[in-house]
Design a protein around this motif. Structure first.
Motif, PDB file in Angstrom:
ATOM      1  N   GLY A  11       0.883  -1.171   0.000  1.00  0.00           N
ATOM      2  CA  GLY A  11       0.000   0.000   0.000  1.00  0.00           C
ATOM      3  C   GLY A  11       0.916   1.214   0.000  1.00  0.00           C
ATOM      4  O   GLY A  11       1.942   1.145  -0.669  1.00  0.00           O
ATOM      5  N   CYS A  12       0.807   2.256   0.684  1.00  0.00           N
ATOM      6  CA  CYS A  12      -0.175   2.475   1.712  1.00  0.00           C
ATOM      7  C   CYS A  12      -0.378   3.979   1.864  1.00  0.00           C
ATOM      8  O   CYS A  12       0.588   4.710   1.957  1.00  0.00           O
ATOM      9  CB  CYS A  12       0.311   1.913   3.035  1.00  0.00           C
ATOM     10  N   ARG A  33     -14.594  12.870   6.693  1.00  0.00           N
ATOM     11  CA  ARG A  33     -15.172  13.924   7.544  1.00  0.00           C
ATOM     12  C   ARG A  33     -15.950  13.344   8.713  1.00  0.00           C
ATOM     13  O   ARG A  33     -16.234  14.030   9.671  1.00  0.00           O
ATOM     14  CB  ARG A  33     -16.143  14.761   6.729  1.00  0.00           C
ATOM     15  N   ASP A  34     -16.319  12.047   8.599  1.00  0.00           N
ATOM     16  CA  ASP A  34     -17.176  11.456   9.629  1.00  0.00           C
ATOM     17  C   ASP A  34     -16.378  10.906  10.816  1.00  0.00           C
ATOM     18  O   ASP A  34     -16.909  10.144  11.615  1.00  0.00           O
ATOM     19  CB  ASP A  34     -18.030  10.350   9.010  1.00  0.00           C
ATOM     20  N   GLY A  35     -15.099  11.257  10.895  1.00  0.00           N
ATOM     21  CA  GLY A  35     -14.318  10.816  12.051  1.00  0.00           C
ATOM     22  C   GLY A  35     -13.576   9.513  11.828  1.00  0.00           C
ATOM     23  O   GLY A  35     -12.872   9.030  12.703  1.00  0.00           O
ATOM     24  N   THR A  36     -13.715   8.926  10.639  1.00  0.00           N
ATOM     25  CA  THR A  36     -12.988   7.682  10.348  1.00  0.00           C
ATOM     26  C   THR A  36     -11.770   7.995   9.485  1.00  0.00           C
ATOM     27  O   THR A  36     -11.590   9.116   9.014  1.00  0.00           O
ATOM     28  CB  THR A  36     -13.884   6.679   9.594  1.00  0.00           C
ATOM     29  N   LEU A  37     -10.966   6.974   9.280  1.00  0.00           N
ATOM     30  CA  LEU A  37      -9.879   7.107   8.313  1.00  0.00           C
ATOM     31  C   LEU A  37      -9.789   5.841   7.477  1.00  0.00           C
ATOM     32  O   LEU A  37     -10.230   4.764   7.907  1.00  0.00           O
ATOM     33  CB  LEU A  37      -8.555   7.414   9.008  1.00  0.00           C
ATOM     34  N   TYR A  38      -9.249   5.994   6.287  1.00  0.00           N
ATOM     35  CA  TYR A  38      -9.064   4.871   5.365  1.00  0.00           C
ATOM     36  C   TYR A  38      -7.574   4.662   5.136  1.00  0.00           C
ATOM     37  O   TYR A  38      -6.800   5.611   5.126  1.00  0.00           O
ATOM     38  CB  TYR A  38      -9.698   5.160   4.007  1.00  0.00           C
ATOM     39  N   PHE A  39      -7.216   3.409   4.927  1.00  0.00           N
ATOM     40  CA  PHE A  39      -5.858   3.136   4.443  1.00  0.00           C
ATOM     41  C   PHE A  39      -5.911   1.872   3.592  1.00  0.00           C
ATOM     42  O   PHE A  39      -6.817   1.053   3.720  1.00  0.00           O
ATOM     43  CB  PHE A  39      -4.864   2.998   5.604  1.00  0.00           C
ATOM     44  N   GLY A  40      -4.911   1.742   2.736  1.00  0.00           N
ATOM     45  CA  GLY A  40      -4.894   0.590   1.830  1.00  0.00           C
ATOM     46  C   GLY A  40      -3.718  -0.316   2.130  1.00  0.00           C
ATOM     47  O   GLY A  40      -2.652   0.147   2.539  1.00  0.00           O
ATOM     48  N   ILE A  41      -3.925  -1.613   1.943  1.00  0.00           N
ATOM     49  CA  ILE A  41      -2.806  -2.558   1.972  1.00  0.00           C
ATOM     50  C   ILE A  41      -2.830  -3.301   0.641  1.00  0.00           C
ATOM     51  O   ILE A  41      -3.884  -3.790   0.219  1.00  0.00           O
ATOM     52  CB  ILE A  41      -2.925  -3.563   3.143  1.00  0.00           C
ATOM     53  N   GLY A  42      -1.685  -3.364  -0.032  1.00  0.00           N
ATOM     54  CA  GLY A  42      -1.609  -4.062  -1.311  1.00  0.00           C
ATOM     55  C   GLY A  42      -1.712  -5.567  -1.113  1.00  0.00           C
ATOM     56  O   GLY A  42      -1.705  -6.062   0.021  1.00  0.00           O
ATOM     57  N   ASP A  43      -1.760  -6.295  -2.212  1.00  0.00           N
ATOM     58  CA  ASP A  43      -1.971  -7.755  -2.104  1.00  0.00           C
ATOM     59  C   ASP A  43      -0.728  -8.492  -1.595  1.00  0.00           C
ATOM     60  O   ASP A  43      -0.758  -9.710  -1.416  1.00  0.00           O
ATOM     61  CB  ASP A  43      -2.452  -8.329  -3.441  1.00  0.00           C
ATOM     62  N   PRO A  85      -5.895  -9.267   5.484  1.00  0.00           N
ATOM     63  CA  PRO A  85      -5.915  -7.808   5.356  1.00  0.00           C
ATOM     64  C   PRO A  85      -5.380  -7.295   4.024  1.00  0.00           C
ATOM     65  O   PRO A  85      -5.596  -6.125   3.683  1.00  0.00           O
ATOM     66  CB  PRO A  85      -4.988  -7.355   6.488  1.00  0.00           C
ATOM     67  N   ASN A  86      -4.639  -8.142   3.278  1.00  0.00           N
ATOM     68  CA  ASN A  86      -3.984  -7.637   2.068  1.00  0.00           C
ATOM     69  C   ASN A  86      -4.937  -7.599   0.875  1.00  0.00           C
ATOM     70  O   ASN A  86      -5.851  -8.402   0.770  1.00  0.00           O
ATOM     71  CB  ASN A  86      -2.710  -8.432   1.745  1.00  0.00           C
ATOM     72  N   GLY A  87      -4.661  -6.606  -0.014  1.00  0.00           N
ATOM     73  CA  GLY A  87      -5.516  -6.421  -1.188  1.00  0.00           C
ATOM     74  C   GLY A  87      -6.823  -5.736  -0.836  1.00  0.00           C
ATOM     75  O   GLY A  87      -7.848  -5.972  -1.479  1.00  0.00           O
ATOM     76  N   LYS A  88      -6.797  -4.871   0.196  1.00  0.00           N
ATOM     77  CA  LYS A  88      -8.029  -4.263   0.703  1.00  0.00           C
ATOM     78  C   LYS A  88      -7.805  -2.779   1.005  1.00  0.00           C
ATOM     79  O   LYS A  88      -6.687  -2.336   1.244  1.00  0.00           O
ATOM     80  CB  LYS A  88      -8.471  -4.918   2.029  1.00  0.00           C
ATOM     81  N   ILE A  89      -8.933  -2.039   1.042  1.00  0.00           N
ATOM     82  CA  ILE A  89      -8.955  -0.737   1.701  1.00  0.00           C
ATOM     83  C   ILE A  89      -9.655  -0.961   3.037  1.00  0.00           C
ATOM     84  O   ILE A  89     -10.684  -1.650   3.094  1.00  0.00           O
ATOM     85  CB  ILE A  89      -9.726   0.310   0.873  1.00  0.00           C
TER      86      ILE A  89
END
Ligand code: HEC
Length: 473
Positions: free
Chosen positions: A254-255, A261-271, A284-288
């Motif tokens: 990833g990453c 804005r809703d108080g969350t965060l996103y992150f990506g992990i590659g496959d 967990p891999n290959g996902k946001i």
């Protein structure tokens, strides 16, 4: 009679050919002959270019590593009129041509053009200044406040620029990273309420140090901390994958981290190089992923009720996410990810959606073999935009602020291999127009619109950060 005659000529020509070869300098002569025969009609008899660009100007628009040049020759750039030589030339012959080009390059002492100080685009003439230099593989940039800028260096350092001046000392006490392959210290992201709480988030490749293991398994990890007295403090682990999912591969971590804005965060992990796992819910891999800013799991995540699924998963079927950005007007999450050979994607990310990797793809394996016959399938999302051959998309951000007013909410897309920044005009979730605004200044690792509205471009080779501002007209 006629047939015999032509054969005789061929024999004489072949003879002459081998004699001249024996007399020429040993190493590149085979390459030079092949170049003359197959490439010179477009790239120039004397390497000067013509119907296509010169191949010895040190400008490699489509990738400058040996591997990439060989790949471009082998599979061509069909959309630009560069033929594929896969069936005509052997790998050895292509290597010989490349050796010849490299020799010619050093013979003519060609130097790579330096950083441009101005750019012309459709809407603006742009000033380019070197904002920071003396870095080593800078990866990401973010802005704690109007005076400070933080830059990560992949080997594991966090650097601070204050009022335009890079502090020679890295921030002390940042976490130990596995600096190997594509891993290291990756993203830095400033909490939107930084002014109140001081939280800074880091993403890096985290190794499990077990005794006696030569190659410790690793996975992407997210921590947050604060900087006090030039030192990383108050560290909390915000995301750590189950340890049995750690991998010994060294690619596709990833990453990026981006705050909603809703108080969350996103992150990506590659496959992590194991493509089938992008479709597996228990990995967990290959996902946001989507988590609260303190690391807890939001109750409305799409798979919280699916017992075998990791509850942090937001989307799946993602190969190697490299850019994440929230649209300033719609609040939607946009993402770029590396495809295989071809098929780099721009996606609009929606909860619970399968983005298809590796079941559907516009790309091929790097050796040219097919990954999937399918480019689309019901139940799997299509990209909004894709690039074939792959440009190696990287950092992503939307233009904001008053400085580049005409580019408000346009998307900046960096690319490593093609060394470019693209500007995409997006309307109603469609790309209306793409313009390359920066080209061949270096591999683009990250792009960001600063709080001042300027565009910051994080480059690798050279390892510098550029600041782009419009010229007064
Ligand atoms: C029919 C014309 C044609 C022939 C013949 C041709 N090319 Fe190309 N080539 C192109 C075009 C067009 C491009 C795209 C860039 C440009 O416009 O110059 C290109 C691009 C390339 C690139 C990418 C350059 C970069 O900046 O990254 C490489 C490498 C390349 N060619 C190698 C070769 C080699 C090696 C041969 C001979 C085996 C060859 N080409 C023969 C037309 C041709």
């Amino acid at each position: 009679m006629k047939i015999v005659f032509t054969t005789a000529i061929v024999v004489i020509v072949l003879l002459a050919h081998s004699i001249s070869q024996a007399a020429a300098e040993p190493k590149s002569s085979a390459g030079r002959d092949l170049y003359t025969q197959y490439c010179s009609s477009c790239h120039g008899l004397n390497l000067q270019g013509g119907n296509a660009k010169s191949l010895v100007d040190k400008v490699w628009q489509f990738g400058d590593s040996r591997r990439q040049i060989i790949k471009n020759t082998k599979f061509g750039l069909p959309h630009l009129g560069m033929p594929a030589y896969e069936k005509t030339l052997t790998d050895l012959q292509i290597t010989q041509i490349l050796d010849y080009l490299k020799e010619a390059e050093s013979y003519y002492a060609v130097v790579k053009p330096g950083t441009p100080d101005q750019l012309k685009t459709l809407d603006y003439n742009i000033n380019v200044e070197i904002f920071a230099s003396g870095l080593e593989v800078p990866w990401s940039i973010d802005f704690p406040d109007s005076r400070s800028v933080l830059i990560t260096e992949r080997p594991g350092r966090l650097r601070l620029v204050t009022d335009g001046k890079l502090d020679a000392r890295p921030i002390a006490n940042t976490p130990k990273v596995l600096n190997e392959g594509q891993g290291g210290l990756m993203d830095v992201a400033i909490n939107p309420e930084y002014a109140q709480n001081g939280w800074i988030y880091l993403a890096y490749s985290h190794a499990l140090e077990k005794s006696g293991q030569k190659r410790p398994p690793a996975m992407t990890r997210i921590v947050r901390g604060r900087i006090k007295d030039h030192t990383w403090t108050d560290q909390q682990v915000i995301y750590e994958a189950p340890h049995d999912t750690y991998r010994t591969t060294r690619i596709h971590y990833g990453c990026r981290i981006v705050f909603d804005r809703d108080g969350t965060l996103y992150f990506g992990i590659g496959d992590r190089g194991i493509m089938q796992q992008a479709q597996q819910f228990d990995l967990p891999n290959g996902k946001i992923h989507r988590i609260n800013r303190d690391g807890t799991v939001p109750k409305d995540n799409p798979f919280v009720k699916k017992s075998e699924a990791l509850p942090t998963i937001y989307t799946y079927g993602n190969r190697n996410p490299q850019g994440l950005a929230i649209h300033p007007a719609t609040g939607q999450l946009w993402q770029t990810e590396h495809g295989p050979l071809g098929g780099d994607e721009l996606n609009l990310m929606l909860p619970g959606v399968n983005y298809g990797w590796p079941v559907i793809t516009y790309g091929k394996n790097y050796n040219g073999t097919i990954i999937s016959e399918l480019e689309e399938k019901s139940g799997m999302a299509q990209p909004i935009w894709y690039w074939t051959p792959s440009i190696a998309v990287c950092g992503l951000d939307f233009c904001r602020g008053e400085m580049f007013k005409k580019w408000k909410n346009h998307l900046l897309v960096g690319a490593l291999k093609y060394e470019q920044v693209s500007l995409l005009d997006i309307k109603d979730n469609r790309v209306l127009h793409e313009e390359v605004i920066l080209k061949n200044a270096g591999r683009v690792r990250d792009v960001a619109c600063g709080p001042d509205g300027a565009i910051y471009v994080v480059l690798n080779s050279p390892d510098i950060v550029l600041r782009l501002t419009p010229m007064q007209k």
